[in-house]
Motif scaffolding. Structure first.
Motif, PDB file in Angstrom:
ATOM      1  N   VAL A 146      38.991  44.283  42.336  1.00  9.17           N
ATOM      2  CA  VAL A 146      38.938  43.523  40.626  1.00  9.17           C
ATOM      3  C   VAL A 146      38.717  44.988  39.972  1.00  9.17           C
ATOM      4  N   LEU A 148      36.690  46.526  37.308  1.00  8.91           N
ATOM      5  CA  LEU A 148      36.148  45.934  35.518  1.00  8.91           C
ATOM      6  C   LEU A 148      35.353  46.919  34.864  1.00  8.91           C
ATOM      7  N   ARG A 195      36.923  37.581  29.104  1.00  6.34           N
ATOM      8  CA  ARG A 195      38.240  38.834  29.763  1.00  6.34           C
ATOM      9  C   ARG A 195      37.432  39.020  31.491  1.00  6.34           C
ATOM     10  N   SER A 198      39.479  36.089  33.099  1.00  7.82           N
ATOM     11  CA  SER A 198      40.898  36.255  33.551  1.00  7.82           C
ATOM     12  C   SER A 198      40.998  37.166  34.612  1.00  7.82           C
ATOM     13  N   LYS A 199      40.014  38.228  34.644  1.00  7.90           N
ATOM     14  CA  LYS A 199      40.078  38.907  36.394  1.00  7.90           C
ATOM     15  C   LYS A 199      39.971  38.100  37.230  1.00  7.90           C
TER      16      LYS A 199
END
Length: 223
Positions: A146, A148, A195, A198-199
């Motif tokens: 992921v 970030l 945010r 959402s990830k």
């Protein structure tokens, strides 16, 4: 069991910090001067030093310089002087982290915990299918990486280091952004949490990891 040396001439504050860490299982010693601190450090065995900037027999900066000449023990400096020059000087001397007074005990604990983990060789933190590689600063969810931002990464790490604990917006601001909360407001926290959700959340609209505690803040709920 981690062992901390607290170098603080304000005995009440030093004992309060020691009590807070002792409650989490740390062994703590208090030195009220550079002389005492030197004597205690000579015995070795400390995993982190919490160092006041202003001491009765000299400057914390000078003491840090002496520590770095002999040891790589992590040092977190506390100072009542909220100036950029102090922070830059501390970091150039080899201080690992820097906080201004007054400070949040929860944030202090999180920062010290991170320093101790790095010293112990801890390479990963994981919860709820999320894994953070501390060595490479990479995040994985169910095996896939992921991506970030720097802020999102620090925010996630703060939650994982304090799982199942409610964190106020003020604590999050202090840890993730500027130590005094400058340049940002409370809305910044909610925007970045949205945010991050959402990830890492399967359903960001109904989060299972980062939950809102109305009127208090947010909590990482470990499943």
């Amino acid at each position: 069991m981690a062992c901390l040396l607290i170098v603080e001439d304000d005995v009440d504050l030093g004992e309060g910090i020691g009590f807070a860490f002792s409650a989490d299982g740390y062994v703590t010693d208090l030195a009220v001067s550079i002389r005492d601190g030197r004597r205690m450090l000579a015995g070795g065995g400390y995993d982190c030093v919490i160092l006041d900037c202003n001491l009765p027999d000299g400057s914390g900066f000078d003491f840090c310089r002496a520590i770095r000449a002999e040891s790589d023990v992590p040092v977190l400096m506390l100072t009542a002087r909220d100036t950029e020059l102090d922070e830059v000087m501390a970091l150039e001397l080899g201080v690992d982290d820097f906080m201004t007074k007054p400070f949040s005990v929860a944030v202090l604990k999180a920062r010290v915990k991170r320093l101790v983990m790095r010293r112990d060789g801890g390479q990963a933190v994981q919860s709820n299918g999320i894994r953070v590689d501390l060595r490479e600063c990479r995040v994985f969810r169910d095996g896939g990486e992921v991506l970030l931002s720097k802020v999102e990464y620090k925010l996630l790490l703060f939650f994982l280091e304090n799982r199942n604990q409610v964190l106020s917006k003020e604590q999050i601001l202090e840890y993730v952004w500027d130590s005094s909360g400058r340049f940002v407001d409370e809305n910044t926290v909610s925007v970045n949490i949205r945010r991050l959700r959402s990830k890492i959340e399967e359903n960001p609209d109904s989060p299972s990891c980062i939950k809102t505690v109305h009127g208090l803040g947010y909590i990482w709920k470990e499943n």
